[in-house]
Design a protein around this motif. Structure first.
Motif, short mmCIF file in Angstrom:
data_model
loop_
_atom_site.label_atom_id
_atom_site.label_comp_id
_atom_site.label_asym_id
_atom_site.label_seq_id
_atom_site.Cartn_x
_atom_site.Cartn_y
_atom_site.Cartn_z
N ALA A 133 0.83 -1.21 0.00
CA ALA A 133 0.00 0.00 0.00
C ALA A 133 0.86 1.26 0.00
CB ALA A 133 -0.94 0.00 1.20
N ALA A 134 2.00 1.19 0.68
CA ALA A 134 2.86 2.36 0.76
C ALA A 134 3.37 2.80 -0.60
CB ALA A 134 4.04 2.08 1.70
N ALA A 135 3.43 1.86 -1.55
CA ALA A 135 3.94 2.17 -2.88
C ALA A 135 2.84 2.56 -3.86
CB ALA A 135 4.71 0.96 -3.43
N LEU A 136 1.59 2.53 -3.42
CA LEU A 136 0.47 2.83 -4.32
C LEU A 136 0.27 4.33 -4.49
CD1 LEU A 136 -2.15 0.27 -2.97
CD2 LEU A 136 -0.93 0.13 -5.15
N PRO A 137 -0.30 4.75 -5.62
CA PRO A 137 -0.65 6.16 -5.80
C PRO A 137 -1.65 6.60 -4.73
CG PRO A 137 -0.79 4.96 -7.88
CD PRO A 137 -0.63 3.94 -6.81
N LEU A 138 -1.68 7.90 -4.46
CA LEU A 138 -2.55 8.44 -3.41
C LEU A 138 -4.01 8.08 -3.66
CD1 LEU A 138 -3.00 10.18 -0.91
CD2 LEU A 138 -3.07 12.20 -2.42
N ARG A 139 -4.48 8.16 -4.90
CA ARG A 139 -5.87 7.85 -5.21
C ARG A 139 -6.22 6.43 -4.82
NH1 ARG A 139 -10.01 9.59 -8.54
NH2 ARG A 139 -11.26 7.96 -9.52
N GLU A 140 -5.32 5.50 -5.13
CA GLU A 140 -5.58 4.10 -4.81
C GLU A 140 -5.54 3.88 -3.30
OE1 GLU A 140 -6.60 0.19 -5.24
OE2 GLU A 140 -6.67 1.80 -6.73
N ARG A 141 -4.64 4.56 -2.61
CA ARG A 141 -4.58 4.43 -1.15
C ARG A 141 -5.87 4.93 -0.51
NH1 ARG A 141 0.70 6.60 -1.64
NH2 ARG A 141 0.15 8.47 -0.48
N LYS A 142 -6.42 6.01 -1.05
CA LYS A 142 -7.67 6.55 -0.52
C LYS A 142 -8.82 5.56 -0.76
CE LYS A 142 -6.73 11.51 -0.70
NZ LYS A 142 -7.13 12.82 -1.30
N LYS A 143 -8.84 4.94 -1.93
CA LYS A 143 -9.89 3.97 -2.22
C LYS A 143 -9.80 2.78 -1.27
CE LYS A 143 -10.71 2.81 -6.47
NZ LYS A 143 -10.47 2.39 -7.88
N ARG A 144 -8.58 2.32 -1.03
CA ARG A 144 -8.41 1.18 -0.11
C ARG A 144 -8.81 1.57 1.30
NH1 ARG A 144 -3.58 -2.96 -1.62
NH2 ARG A 144 -3.96 -3.07 -3.86
N ALA A 145 -8.47 2.80 1.69
CA ALA A 145 -8.84 3.26 3.04
C ALA A 145 -10.36 3.33 3.20
CB ALA A 145 -8.20 4.62 3.32
N MET A 146 -11.05 3.81 2.16
CA MET A 146 -12.51 3.87 2.21
C MET A 146 -13.11 2.46 2.29
SD MET A 146 -15.43 5.34 2.26
CE MET A 146 -15.19 7.09 1.81
N ARG A 147 -12.57 1.56 1.48
CA ARG A 147 -13.06 0.18 1.50
C ARG A 147 -12.89 -0.43 2.89
NH1 ARG A 147 -11.83 -5.21 0.87
NH2 ARG A 147 -13.16 -6.35 -0.60
N GLN A 148 -11.74 -0.20 3.50
CA GLN A 148 -11.48 -0.75 4.82
C GLN A 148 -12.40 -0.13 5.86
OE1 GLN A 148 -9.17 -3.33 5.44
NE2 GLN A 148 -10.48 -3.36 7.28
N ARG A 149 -12.66 1.18 5.74
CA ARG A 149 -13.53 1.84 6.72
C ARG A 149 -14.95 1.28 6.64
NH1 ARG A 149 -16.78 6.40 7.58
NH2 ARG A 149 -16.71 7.14 5.42
N ILE A 150 -15.46 1.10 5.43
CA ILE A 150 -16.81 0.55 5.28
C ILE A 150 -16.86 -0.86 5.84
CG2 ILE A 150 -18.54 -0.20 3.60
CD1 ILE A 150 -17.59 2.11 1.79
N SER A 151 -15.84 -1.65 5.55
CA SER A 151 -15.80 -3.02 6.05
C SER A 151 -15.74 -3.06 7.57
CB SER A 151 -14.59 -3.76 5.45
OG SER A 151 -14.47 -5.05 6.02
N ASP A 152 -14.93 -2.18 8.16
CA ASP A 152 -14.81 -2.15 9.62
C ASP A 152 -16.14 -1.77 10.28
OD1 ASP A 152 -12.15 -2.82 9.44
OD2 ASP A 152 -11.41 -0.77 9.72
N VAL A 153 -16.82 -0.80 9.69
CA VAL A 153 -18.13 -0.40 10.22
C VAL A 153 -19.12 -1.56 10.12
CG1 VAL A 153 -20.14 1.08 9.80
CG2 VAL A 153 -17.84 2.07 9.80
N ALA A 154 -19.13 -2.22 8.95
CA ALA A 154 -20.04 -3.35 8.75
C ALA A 154 -19.74 -4.47 9.73
CB ALA A 154 -19.92 -3.86 7.31
N THR A 155 -18.47 -4.78 9.92
CA THR A 155 -18.10 -5.85 10.84
C THR A 155 -18.57 -5.55 12.25
OG1 THR A 155 -16.18 -6.48 9.50
CG2 THR A 155 -16.16 -7.13 11.82
N GLY A 156 -18.39 -4.30 12.68
CA GLY A 156 -18.86 -3.91 14.01
C GLY A 156 -20.36 -4.11 14.16
#
Length: 212
Positions: free
Chosen positions: A10-33
């Motif tokens: 992830a550290a080597a990914l473009p900023l746009r892709e890092r933001k997309k992954r962060a959003m995906r993870q946030r939605i998943s974390d909320v859903a899991t909770g």
């Protein structure tokens, strides 16, 4: 402890892709909770969207099915296992690369490793939901198919790639499930780490013999 493989990538990914992954993870974390608190069947995608402060369409943009909100590691499993095969060293076999990855995941207590005290709560929800169990079986097939393609593209060995992938995934799953069942029975993860590592090594020893 070293950084997780996905963190290094992830550290080597473009900023746009890092933001997309962060959003995906946030939605998943909320859903899991929500799923852990209220049960998978009683939480809707609309509930997840509302709690994550995004639209329902945004949720579906990242997760085609509700089940993927909870079983969200399938793309990562495919990326890690196929990446280990495709990016292995010039003198390293596919099984050698996969063994190295499996042991690294254990050291990190990664969700794909089976050894963490948080896992029983996760798997109890899966076991209680026919939809999640069905999706989990599909996910295993997806990993197997992707691994077969990676082996076909990179390995000049004599084993049939589809057969090799099926054997590897089944063997890894067997080691995983054995430890998961012990965790579900109440054993502590740290008490199982050494035994799980030994079982994984024995699994790869057997695979080396079977696929030689």
């Amino acid at each position: 402890m070293t950084k997780e493989p996905e963190a290094r990538e992830a550290a080597a990914l473009p900023l746009r892709e890092r933001k997309k992954r962060a959003m995906r993870q946030r939605i998943s974390d909320v859903a899991t909770g929500l799923f852990l608190a209220d049960g998978f069947d009683d939480v809707t995608v609309a509930d997840v969207a509302r709690a994550a402060e995004v639209s329902v369409m945004t949720v579906f943009n990242y997760f085609p099915r509700k089940e993927d909100l909870f079983l969200d590691r399938t793309p990562q499993a495919i990326e890690l296992f196929t990446g280990a095969v495709r990016l292995r060293g010039p003198n390293e076999s596919p099984l050698g690369a996969l063994r190295h990855l499996a042991l690294e995941l254990i050291d990190q207590r990664h969700p794909l490793s089976a050894v963490d005290d948080d896992f029983p709560a996760f798997w109890r929800i899966v076991i209680a939901s026919p939809a999640l169990r069905a999706r989990a079986r599909e996910a295993v097939e997806e990993v197997e198919d992707a691994l077969a393609r990676a082996l076909a593209e990179t390995d000049s060995g004599s084993a049939d790639p589809a057969f090799a992938a099926a054997l590897i995934v089944a063997a890894y799953r067997s080691a995983y499930v054995t430890t998961a069942r012990r965790l579900l029975a109440g054993e502590a993860a740290e008490a199982l780490v050494d035994d799980h590592r030994t079982r994984v090594c024995a699994t790869f020893d057997a695979l080396e013999a079977a696929l030689r």
